[in-house]
Enzyme design. Structure first.
Site, PDB file in Angstrom:
ATOM      1  N   HIS A  41      -3.594   4.687   4.633  1.00  0.00           N
ATOM      2  CA  HIS A  41      -4.672   3.543   4.543  1.00  0.00           C
ATOM      3  C   HIS A  41      -5.974   4.229   3.960  1.00  0.00           C
ATOM      4  CE1 HIS A  41      -7.742   0.908   6.038  1.00  0.00           C
ATOM      5  NE2 HIS A  41      -8.205   1.554   6.575  1.00  0.00           N
ATOM      6  N   ARG A  73       0.588  -1.388   0.020  1.00  0.00           N
ATOM      7  CA  ARG A  73      -0.060  -0.036   0.012  1.00  0.00           C
ATOM      8  C   ARG A  73       0.993   1.313  -0.043  1.00  0.00           C
ATOM      9  NH1 ARG A  73      -2.117   0.952   5.504  1.00  0.00           N
ATOM     10  NH2 ARG A  73      -0.499   2.812   5.455  1.00  0.00           N
ATOM     11  N   TYR A 115       3.687   5.551  11.683  1.00  0.00           N
ATOM     12  CA  TYR A 115       4.041   4.398  12.137  1.00  0.00           C
ATOM     13  C   TYR A 115       5.024   3.615  11.019  1.00  0.00           C
ATOM     14  CZ  TYR A 115      -0.076   3.577   8.880  1.00  0.00           C
ATOM     15  OH  TYR A 115      -0.869   3.751   7.997  1.00  0.00           O
TER      16      TYR A 115
HETATM   17  C1  LIG Z   1     -15.061  -5.641  11.495  1.00  0.00           C
HETATM   18  C2  LIG Z   1     -14.242  -4.505  11.193  1.00  0.00           C
HETATM   19  N1  LIG Z   1     -13.635  -4.507  12.152  1.00  0.00           N
HETATM   20  C3  LIG Z   1     -12.610  -3.143  12.143  1.00  0.00           C
HETATM   21  C4  LIG Z   1     -12.937  -2.119  10.895  1.00  0.00           C
HETATM   22  C5  LIG Z   1     -11.870  -1.221  10.940  1.00  0.00           C
HETATM   23  N2  LIG Z   1     -10.989  -1.104   9.905  1.00  0.00           N
HETATM   24  C6  LIG Z   1     -11.104  -0.492   8.646  1.00  0.00           C
HETATM   25  S1  LIG Z   1     -10.086  -1.044   7.698  1.00  0.00           S
HETATM   26  C7  LIG Z   1      -9.134  -1.922   8.731  1.00  0.00           C
HETATM   27  C8  LIG Z   1      -7.823  -2.646   8.335  1.00  0.00           C
HETATM   28  C9  LIG Z   1      -8.130  -3.568   7.308  1.00  0.00           C
HETATM   29  O1  LIG Z   1      -6.833  -4.190   6.681  1.00  0.00           O
HETATM   30  P1  LIG Z   1      -6.619  -4.967   5.548  1.00  0.00           P
HETATM   31  O2  LIG Z   1      -7.750  -6.259   5.699  1.00  0.00           O
HETATM   32  O3  LIG Z   1      -5.168  -5.398   5.260  1.00  0.00           O
HETATM   33  O4  LIG Z   1      -7.061  -4.290   4.336  1.00  0.00           O
HETATM   34  P2  LIG Z   1      -6.568  -2.798   3.484  1.00  0.00           P
HETATM   35  O5  LIG Z   1      -7.160  -1.725   4.335  1.00  0.00           O
HETATM   36  O6  LIG Z   1      -5.121  -2.962   3.864  1.00  0.00           O
HETATM   37  O7  LIG Z   1      -6.614  -2.949   2.303  1.00  0.00           O
HETATM   38  C10 LIG Z   1      -9.796  -1.941   9.858  1.00  0.00           C
HETATM   39  C11 LIG Z   1      -9.382  -2.620  10.904  1.00  0.00           C
HETATM   40  C12 LIG Z   1     -13.706  -2.638  10.292  1.00  0.00           C
HETATM   41  N3  LIG Z   1     -13.945  -1.594   9.138  1.00  0.00           N
HETATM   42  N4  LIG Z   1     -14.458  -3.804  10.129  1.00  0.00           N
END
Ligand SMILES: Cc1ncc(C[n+]2csc(CCOP(=O)(O)OP(=O)(O)O)c2C)c(N)n1
Ligand SMILES: [Mg+2]
Length: 371
Positions: free
Chosen positions: A264, A260, A273
Site C-alpha cells: 500500500h 496494486r 494479508y
Molecule cells: C478519510 C480517511 N480515512 C482513512 C484514511 C486512511 N487510509 C489511507 S489509504 C486508505 C485506503 C484507500 O484505499 P483505496 O481507496 O482503495 O486506494 P488505494 O490506496 O488502494 O490506491 C485508508 C483507509 C484516510 N487517509 N482518509
C-alpha cells in the site's frame, strides 16, 4: 465469497479490453482507437519511465531519504492511458498515488518526492499544470472535483474534470455525495476509480457486493469497467468519457480493473494479508509487457528502441535521485507559509513568536518563555 453471484449482480461484468496480456490487438465496437506506431512507442516510453521513477522513489524511501512513498507499481497503464486522454484545458484531481498522471501533466517528479521527503506541501501550482495537489483524505477530492466541474460548467468552459480515487474510497460518504451532485447537475466530470483490489489490507469484497462500475446506474449515469492494465483501452474509454462530459452529456464512472503490485505504501507489509499467488497471477497481466509484445510482434519497434528507452529510464532515475538529495530543507518558519493565500495577522504573530522562541536557544540555553 460464495460461488453464487451476490444479490444485485445480475449480468457478468463486461471488461473493455483492446490489447490482451499477450499483446494481441482486439476490437471493441464502442471504443475504436487508431494509434500510430509513434503514439504506441510514446505510450510505452511513458509506462517505462514512470515505473522507473516509482522504483527510484521506493529505493530512496528505503534509504531514509523519503518519509513515505505510495507505489503505483502495476497501475501505470490506468494512469498513463487516462492521463494522456486529457487535454491541457482539462483539470485532474489526484489521490496520493497518481504519479503517472502527474507525469502526463508535466509535473516535475522531484516535486512529488519533495512532498514525501517533507520539504514541501505539494510543491506545484495546480493551475499551472491543471493538476490539483495530492489528497490523502480518502475520497474528499471527488467533492472538490465536482465543485470545480460545476464551476467550469457555469463559466461555459469547454473543459472536463477527471477525479481519481480507489476502490476503498467508494465506501466513503464523500464519494457517494459527489456522485449525486454530479448526476443531478449533469456536471462535466469523469470519475476514474482505480480498482486495485485492495484498500490497504481490506480486499474488494469487503467494499462491495456488486462490480463497482454498476454503482453508477443507481446514481443515474453510465459506468464502465475497463482493463486497467491495458493502456489502449484506458486511453480510449477515458477519451470518450471526457468528450461526453465536454459535450454536455454529464458524468461517467470508469472502473479501471487493475492490481496494486506493491505494498500500500512503504509502511505496509502485504505478505501479512495476501497470498503470493495472487501477485504472480497479476504479473502475467503486466501493463508494460503487453505493449512491448505488441510492438515486437508488429515490428513497430526494434531492439535499439527498447534499449534506448531503458537507458533513458536509467538516466531519469539518476537525475531524480540527485535532485531529490539536493532539495533544500525548509527553515522552521516555513510551516507558517501558505496557510492562507495571502498574509494573515494571526499567522504572522505566531511566526514571530515561534522564531523568538527558537532564537532563545541560540546560546545553548533556553531564555525564552515560549515553552
Ligand atoms: C478519510 C480517511 N480515512 C482513512 C484514511 C486512511 N487510509 C489511507 S489509504 C486508505 C485506503 C484507500 O484505499 P483505496 O481507496 O482503495 O486506494 P488505494 O490506496 O488502494 O490506491 C485508508 C483507509 C484516510 N487517509 N482518509
Ligand atoms: Mg485500492
Amino acid at each position: 465469497m460464495t460461488a453464487e453471484a451476490p444479490r444485485g449482480a445480475d449480468a457478468p461484468p463486461e471488461l473493455i479490453q483492446l490489447l490482451t496480456p499477450e499483446g494481441e490487438r482486439v476490437e471493441h465496437p464502442d471504443y475504436d482507437i487508431e494509434l500510430t506506431a509513434e503514439e504506441v512507442r510514446s505510450l510505452y516510453r511513458d509506462l517505462v519511465l514512470v515505473r522507473r521513477i516509482d522504483l527510484e522513489a521506493v529505493a530512496l524511501q528505503r534509504q531514509g531519504e523519503l518519509g513515505l512513498w505510495a507505489s503505483l507499481l502495476g497501475q501505470e497503464a490506468a494512469q498513463i492511458g487516462s492521463g494522456r486522454a486529457l487535454t491541457d484545458a482539462d483539470m485532474a484531481f489526484p489521490t496520493y498515488r497518481e504519479h503517472a498522471v502527474a507525469w502526463c501533466r508535466n509535473v516535475d517528479p522531484v516535486k512529488l518526492l519533495g512532498m514525501f521527503r517533507g520539504v514541501n506541501h505539494g510543491g506545484w501550482d495546480p493551475y499551472e499544470h491543471n493538476f490539483h495537489l495530492y489528497t490523502i483524505v480518502i475520497g474528499s477530492q471527488t467533492l472538490h472535483a465536482v465543485g470545480y466541474a460545476m464551476g467550469a460548467q457555469r463559466d461555459g468552459a469547454e473543459s472536463a474534470t477527471i477525479v481519481y480515487f480507489g476502490d476503498g474510497a467508494t465506501s466513503q460518504g464523500d464519494v457517494n455525495e459527489s456522485f449525486i451532485w454530479a448526476s443531478v447537475f449533469n456536471a462535466p466530470v469523469v470519475f476514474f476509480c482505480q480498482n486495485n483490489q485492495w484498500a490497504i489490507s481490506e480486499p474488494l469484497e469487503k467494499q462491495t457486493r456488486i462490480p463497482l462500475y454498476k454503482r453508477a446506474s443507481g446514481f443515474g449515469f453510465p459506468g464502465v469497467r475497463v482493463d486497467g492494465n491495458d493502456v489502449f483501452a484506458c486511453l480510449a474509454v477515458t477519451r470518450k468519457a471526457l468528450a461526453d462530459a465536454r459535450n454536455g452529456l454529464g458524468p461517467t464512472l470508469i472502473e479501471a480493473f487493475t492490481y496494486r503490485m506493491g505494498a500500500h505504501t512503504t509502511s505496509d507489509d502485504p505478505t501479512r494479508y495476501r497470498v503470493a499467488g495472487e501477485l504472480e497471477a497479476w504479473k502475467l497481466k503486466d501493463p508494460i509487457e503487453r505493449v512491448k509484445a505488441y510492438l515486437f510482434k508488429n515490428q513497430l519497434a526494434d531492439q535499439e528502441f527498447f534499449e534506448k528507452v531503458d537507458a533513458e529510464a536509467d538516466a531519469l532515475g539518476k537525475d531524480v535521485r540527485r535532485r531529490c538529495l539536493e532539495l533544500p530543507d525548509p527553515g522552521p518558519e516555513a510551516i507558517f507559509d501558505h496557510v492562507y493565500s495571502g498574509p494573515h495577522a494571526m499567522v504572522d504573530k505566531e511566526r514571530e513568536q515561534y522564531l523568538a522562541y527558537l532564537a532563545s536557544f541560540e546560546n545553548g540555553t533556553e531564555t525564552g518563555t515560549g515553552r
